[in-house]
Scaffold this motif. Structure first.
Motif, PDB file in Angstrom:
ATOM      1  N   GLY A   8       0.815  -1.210   0.000  1.00 44.29           N
ATOM      2  CA  GLY A   8       0.000   0.000   0.000  1.00 44.29           C
ATOM      3  C   GLY A   8       0.844   1.253   0.000  1.00 44.29           C
ATOM      4  O   GLY A   8       0.572   2.211  -0.740  1.00 44.29           O
ATOM      5  N   ARG A   9       1.895   1.254   0.805  1.00 44.98           N
ATOM      6  CA  ARG A   9       2.798   2.413   0.853  1.00 44.98           C
ATOM      7  C   ARG A   9       3.504   2.608  -0.488  1.00 44.98           C
ATOM      8  O   ARG A   9       3.695   3.741  -0.939  1.00 44.98           O
ATOM      9  N   LEU A  12       1.043   4.195  -2.893  1.00 46.79           N
ATOM     10  CA  LEU A  12       0.845   5.617  -2.571  1.00 46.79           C
ATOM     11  C   LEU A  12       2.054   6.458  -2.968  1.00 46.79           C
ATOM     12  O   LEU A  12       1.898   7.595  -3.424  1.00 46.79           O
ATOM     13  N   SER A  13       3.249   5.907  -2.813  1.00 45.06           N
ATOM     14  CA  SER A  13       4.450   6.675  -3.150  1.00 45.06           C
ATOM     15  C   SER A  13       4.547   6.950  -4.645  1.00 45.06           C
ATOM     16  O   SER A  13       5.151   7.945  -5.051  1.00 45.06           O
ATOM     17  N   GLU A  17       1.388  10.312  -2.927  1.00 47.05           N
ATOM     18  CA  GLU A  17       0.565  10.166  -1.720  1.00 47.05           C
ATOM     19  C   GLU A  17      -0.897  10.550  -1.925  1.00 47.05           C
ATOM     20  O   GLU A  17      -1.637  10.746  -0.968  1.00 47.05           O
ATOM     21  N   ASP A  18      -1.348  10.685  -3.173  1.00 48.32           N
ATOM     22  CA  ASP A  18      -2.749  11.023  -3.467  1.00 48.32           C
ATOM     23  C   ASP A  18      -3.524   9.741  -3.769  1.00 48.32           C
ATOM     24  O   ASP A  18      -3.493   9.249  -4.896  1.00 48.32           O
ATOM     25  N   PRO A  19      -4.248   9.187  -2.799  1.00 50.52           N
ATOM     26  CA  PRO A  19      -4.941   7.926  -3.022  1.00 50.52           C
ATOM     27  C   PRO A  19      -6.045   8.016  -4.076  1.00 50.52           C
ATOM     28  O   PRO A  19      -6.443   6.998  -4.651  1.00 50.52           O
ATOM     29  N   GLU A  42      -3.302  -0.625   5.154  1.00 51.75           N
ATOM     30  CA  GLU A  42      -2.871   0.752   4.883  1.00 51.75           C
ATOM     31  C   GLU A  42      -4.115   1.629   4.794  1.00 51.75           C
ATOM     32  O   GLU A  42      -4.715   1.775   3.728  1.00 51.75           O
ATOM     33  N   ARG A  44      -4.738   4.679   4.573  1.00 53.68           N
ATOM     34  CA  ARG A  44      -4.777   5.780   3.597  1.00 53.68           C
ATOM     35  C   ARG A  44      -5.344   5.328   2.256  1.00 53.68           C
ATOM     36  O   ARG A  44      -5.799   6.154   1.466  1.00 53.68           O
ATOM     37  N   LEU A  45      -5.371   4.007   2.013  1.00 56.40           N
ATOM     38  CA  LEU A  45      -5.946   3.491   0.772  1.00 56.40           C
ATOM     39  C   LEU A  45      -7.466   3.655   0.741  1.00 56.40           C
ATOM     40  O   LEU A  45      -8.073   3.508  -0.317  1.00 56.40           O
ATOM     41  N   CYS A  48      -8.817   5.718  -1.988  1.00 56.34           N
ATOM     42  CA  CYS A  48      -8.715   5.225  -3.368  1.00 56.34           C
ATOM     43  C   CYS A  48     -10.103   5.007  -3.951  1.00 56.34           C
ATOM     44  O   CYS A  48     -11.098   4.947  -3.246  1.00 56.34           O
TER      45      CYS A  48
END
Length: 129
Positions: A8-9, A12-13, A17-19, A42, A44-45, A48
């Motif tokens: 997941g990281r 995002l990278s 970092e904009d899911p 993760e 932050r996903l 998405c």
């Protein structure tokens, strides 16, 4: 057996970092990570794009293609071989398929087998077999 947090990281990278630039798809394979597991690993996903009601690869790829077109962006499909055959089909690629017999013998009898042994068109088969 997969480090979903690291995966997941890494995703995002690649998008700064904009899911919202990612469209998550759950492959239809017994060893594939479930959507819920990806989101839990993760958080932050959760930003998405994904559809929890129609998880078919075909529907997700078509949705991703539509979203990319609306934003004048590219669609990049990445992942394991277990989602590539159906993804390519959803994008309009017409590729030869194994016969039902070979698919059953060669693997898990999945619709989109990953090993193509030969052209299975009966009109093209060698009669001397």
């Amino acid at each position: 057996d997969k480090d979903l947090t690291a995966c997941g990281r890494a995703l995002l990278s690649t998008v700064g970092e904009d899911p919202g630039c990612i469209h998550l798809v759950e492959a239809a394979h017994p060893r594939a990570a479930k959507l819920e597991d990806m989101l839990e690993a993760e958080p932050r996903l959760r930003g998405c794009n994904f559809d929890e009601t129609d998880r078919s690869i075909t529907a997700q790829v078509k949705s991703g293609l539509r979203l990319a077109a609306e934003s004048d962006e590219l669609l990049v499909v990445c992942g394991s071989v277990f989602l590539m055959a159906e993804s390519r089909e959803a994008l309009g690629f017409d590729e030869p398929r194994d016969s039902d017999y070979i698919a059953e013998v060669a693997g898990a009898n999945l619709r989109h087998g990953q090993e193509n042994f030969a052209d299975t068109d009966p009109e093209k088969q060698d009669v001397d077999q």
